[in-house]
Design an enzyme around this catalytic site. Sequence first.
Site, PDB file in Angstrom:
ATOM      1  N   ASP A  86      33.441  43.384  41.415  1.00  0.00           N
ATOM      2  CA  ASP A  86      33.414  41.945  41.731  1.00  0.00           C
ATOM      3  C   ASP A  86      31.985  41.458  41.950  1.00  0.00           C
ATOM      4  O   ASP A  86      31.556  40.441  41.398  1.00  0.00           O
ATOM      5  CB  ASP A  86      34.170  41.682  43.038  1.00  0.00           C
ATOM      6  CG  ASP A  86      35.630  41.370  42.795  1.00  0.00           C
ATOM      7  OD1 ASP A  86      36.086  41.551  41.662  1.00  0.00           O
ATOM      8  OD2 ASP A  86      36.301  40.952  43.756  1.00  0.00           O
ATOM      9  N   GLU A 111      33.031  35.222  47.212  1.00  0.00           N
ATOM     10  CA  GLU A 111      33.591  35.786  48.438  1.00  0.00           C
ATOM     11  C   GLU A 111      32.748  36.942  48.985  1.00  0.00           C
ATOM     12  O   GLU A 111      32.648  37.141  50.191  1.00  0.00           O
ATOM     13  CB  GLU A 111      35.008  36.286  48.121  1.00  0.00           C
ATOM     14  CG  GLU A 111      35.785  36.703  49.337  1.00  0.00           C
ATOM     15  CD  GLU A 111      37.237  37.071  48.995  1.00  0.00           C
ATOM     16  OE1 GLU A 111      37.618  36.997  47.822  1.00  0.00           O
ATOM     17  OE2 GLU A 111      37.956  37.436  49.936  1.00  0.00           O
ATOM     18  N   ASP A 183      35.088  33.232  41.387  1.00  0.00           N
ATOM     19  CA  ASP A 183      36.034  34.300  41.743  1.00  0.00           C
ATOM     20  C   ASP A 183      36.019  35.290  40.579  1.00  0.00           C
ATOM     21  O   ASP A 183      36.595  35.023  39.523  1.00  0.00           O
ATOM     22  CB  ASP A 183      37.446  33.744  41.983  1.00  0.00           C
ATOM     23  CG  ASP A 183      38.334  34.799  42.635  1.00  0.00           C
ATOM     24  OD1 ASP A 183      37.955  35.994  42.610  1.00  0.00           O
ATOM     25  OD2 ASP A 183      39.392  34.443  43.175  1.00  0.00           O
ATOM     26  N   ILE A 185      37.424  38.175  40.028  1.00  0.00           N
ATOM     27  CA  ILE A 185      38.771  38.615  39.629  1.00  0.00           C
ATOM     28  C   ILE A 185      39.755  37.975  40.586  1.00  0.00           C
ATOM     29  O   ILE A 185      39.798  38.309  41.763  1.00  0.00           O
ATOM     30  CB  ILE A 185      38.941  40.158  39.716  1.00  0.00           C
ATOM     31  CG1 ILE A 185      38.191  40.881  38.611  1.00  0.00           C
ATOM     32  CG2 ILE A 185      40.419  40.561  39.670  1.00  0.00           C
ATOM     33  CD1 ILE A 185      38.802  40.771  37.230  1.00  0.00           C
ATOM     34  N   ASP A 186      40.533  37.032  40.076  1.00  0.00           N
ATOM     35  CA  ASP A 186      41.604  36.496  40.903  1.00  0.00           C
ATOM     36  C   ASP A 186      42.881  37.250  40.543  1.00  0.00           C
ATOM     37  O   ASP A 186      43.082  37.633  39.387  1.00  0.00           O
ATOM     38  CB  ASP A 186      41.798  34.993  40.653  1.00  0.00           C
ATOM     39  CG  ASP A 186      42.876  34.421  41.563  1.00  0.00           C
ATOM     40  OD1 ASP A 186      42.746  34.558  42.784  1.00  0.00           O
ATOM     41  OD2 ASP A 186      43.857  33.874  41.037  1.00  0.00           O
ATOM     42  N   THR A 188      43.781  40.127  42.318  1.00  0.00           N
ATOM     43  CA  THR A 188      43.297  41.504  42.418  1.00  0.00           C
ATOM     44  C   THR A 188      44.438  42.513  42.402  1.00  0.00           C
ATOM     45  O   THR A 188      44.334  43.559  41.762  1.00  0.00           O
ATOM     46  CB  THR A 188      42.560  41.678  43.770  1.00  0.00           C
ATOM     47  OG1 THR A 188      41.794  40.516  44.001  1.00  0.00           O
ATOM     48  CG2 THR A 188      41.695  42.895  43.764  1.00  0.00           C
ATOM     49  N   ASP A 354      39.117  29.895  44.461  1.00  0.00           N
ATOM     50  CA  ASP A 354      40.355  29.967  43.675  1.00  0.00           C
ATOM     51  C   ASP A 354      40.618  28.664  42.918  1.00  0.00           C
ATOM     52  O   ASP A 354      41.338  28.673  41.921  1.00  0.00           O
ATOM     53  CB  ASP A 354      41.573  30.181  44.598  1.00  0.00           C
ATOM     54  CG  ASP A 354      41.590  31.543  45.272  1.00  0.00           C
ATOM     55  OD1 ASP A 354      41.169  32.517  44.645  1.00  0.00           O
ATOM     56  OD2 ASP A 354      42.026  31.617  46.449  1.00  0.00           O
TER      57      ASP A 354
HETATM   58  C1  2IP Z   1      44.342  35.656  45.816  1.00  0.00           C
HETATM   59  C2  2IP Z   1      45.280  35.779  44.654  1.00  0.00           C
HETATM   60  C3  2IP Z   1      46.668  35.843  45.189  1.00  0.00           C
HETATM   61  C4  2IP Z   1      47.014  34.523  45.841  1.00  0.00           C
HETATM   62  C5  2IP Z   1      45.992  34.195  46.915  1.00  0.00           C
HETATM   63  C6  2IP Z   1      44.553  34.288  46.411  1.00  0.00           C
HETATM   64  O1  2IP Z   1      43.038  35.873  45.393  1.00  0.00           O
HETATM   65  O2  2IP Z   1      45.183  34.721  43.755  1.00  0.00           O
HETATM   66  O3  2IP Z   1      47.521  36.157  44.143  1.00  0.00           O
HETATM   67  O4  2IP Z   1      48.281  34.633  46.398  1.00  0.00           O
HETATM   68  O5  2IP Z   1      46.218  32.914  47.368  1.00  0.00           O
HETATM   69  O6  2IP Z   1      43.649  34.050  47.433  1.00  0.00           O
HETATM   70  P1  2IP Z   1      49.609  34.295  45.562  1.00  0.00           P
HETATM   71  O7  2IP Z   1      49.675  35.188  44.364  1.00  0.00           O
HETATM   72  O8  2IP Z   1      50.709  34.509  46.529  1.00  0.00           O
HETATM   73  O9  2IP Z   1      49.431  32.867  45.158  1.00  0.00           O
HETATM   74  P2  2IP Z   1      42.402  37.390  45.219  1.00  0.00           P
HETATM   75  O10 2IP Z   1      43.297  38.153  44.310  1.00  0.00           O
HETATM   76  O11 2IP Z   1      41.070  37.078  44.617  1.00  0.00           O
HETATM   77  O12 2IP Z   1      42.341  37.942  46.601  1.00  0.00           O
HETATM   78 CA    CA Z   2      41.092  34.704  44.445  1.00  0.00          CA
END
Ligand code: 2IP
Ligand code: CA
Length: 432
Positions: A86, A111, A183, A185-186, A188, A354
């Site tokens: 990341d 982050e 971000d 990798i969203d 993760t 995000d």
């Molecule tokens: C996370 C990721 C999660 C999401 C959460 C984000 O970011 O997108 O999937 O939760 O809100 O902060 P959900 O899938 O329940 O929407 P990361 O993967 O970068 O921690």
């Molecule tokens: Ca994210």
Amino acid sequence: MVEYSSRSTGKHSSKLGLLSPEDKRSTGFEDKMSDMIAALVHASEKAAKIARACRLEESLFGLLIEEKKEGEKNKKFVTDFKTLADVLVQEVIKHDVGKQFPGIENNIFGEESNEFMNGLGEKIHVKVCETEQETAKLLSKVLDGNMKAAEVLARSAHQNIVIPDLNTGRIDIPQDRLGVWVDPIDSTFQYIKGVSDSKPNNNIYSCGLQCVTILIGVYDLHSGTPIMGVVNQPFAVQDPETQRWSGQYYWGISYGTTNVCSLGPHSKNGGVSSESNSMPAPQHLKKGSAADLEEERFSAVLSTGETVCVQTLLKEACGDNIHYAAGAGYKSLCVVLGFVDVYVFSEDTTFKWDCCSPHAILKSLGGGMADLKECLRRRQDGNREDCSELVYNVPVQDVKGADRWANKGGLVAYRSHKHLEAVLNLLSGISV
Ligand code: 2IP
Ligand code: CA
């Protein structure tokens, strides 16, 4: 190493008159902002290659999946490998975009901190160095001497990537107003889990590598409004024969009266699209008549972490048109692509990184991302006219760490104001 490809969404649309490359040359205009979006797309493509390399190169994959095995003695270290990937992506973006736009690297935020401690207790600041060899040497220090993994990562960070001309037209935005949320990798969890055979329902993947996105969003440091964004889906399509993944990216710019996007404003992309995206917000909807019910019918994508109360209300309103998917970035992309009308989240666990990039794209399509609870509060105070959009320059007060940048009031991502209005009508009774 296997070559993977990404393609842009192809279709270009603009609500502006565009300048041809010849026009630009003859006016001598320095078209800096179209260079900026090209630099962001370029950086996202490099990040996508790094993301794919971490899953597909044996030396890196080993480090990544270790995290899944419970109770292993090096669990902490491998958790840090994901963080290292990341941080490296964040640094690649700073390095590459900063080279083209000197000074902007100081306003690129994410982050993670780039400070690492290795097994020897040495403090190391990860960055992209002048040469691939120097970067590999630095990374090997964080990876406790694993030169093979360090070399593969460094090669991805320094590789040359060519992207096609985005043909954005002329956009003039002062560079010193720009901040960037990244971000790397969203989703993760989906990335580490790596499920590749998940099947879509109405074009939407509830889980799997398709839910992973790379998000780069630019906002105005003064007003906090989103200006441009790139959403890159590094694992969009898998070739059934070779098992190779190819990616896909989407971008949009919204500044003043300029709105340009890699998708047409009415693009449906095979999804359940909102047929109009620049409707004025309907005033004081009366409930009950057939026309009103028609007006309030919409489709939504939710997090599995959504509260029971909000889920119940939305299920009543949307019936079968409710979907669940992982990833805040991916759910927003489902709205961008018109697969659903809205993404609603009433909790406070999404962050500025995000939302900034998909928000900019939605804005360029005539939609946006509203602060759910702030909109509901305003309505409770009798103000139904003003909706509060998410802004990206104001931290949450009296909070430390990542939570400073949480979207405290939840969100509604929408392409059409009438759907935002329908969501607010529906949720008007929830506690804010
Ligand atoms: C996370 C990721 C999660 C999401 C959460 C984000 O970011 O997108 O999937 O939760 O809100 O902060 P959900 O899938 O329940 O929407 P990361 O993967 O970068 O921690
Ligand atoms: Ca994210």
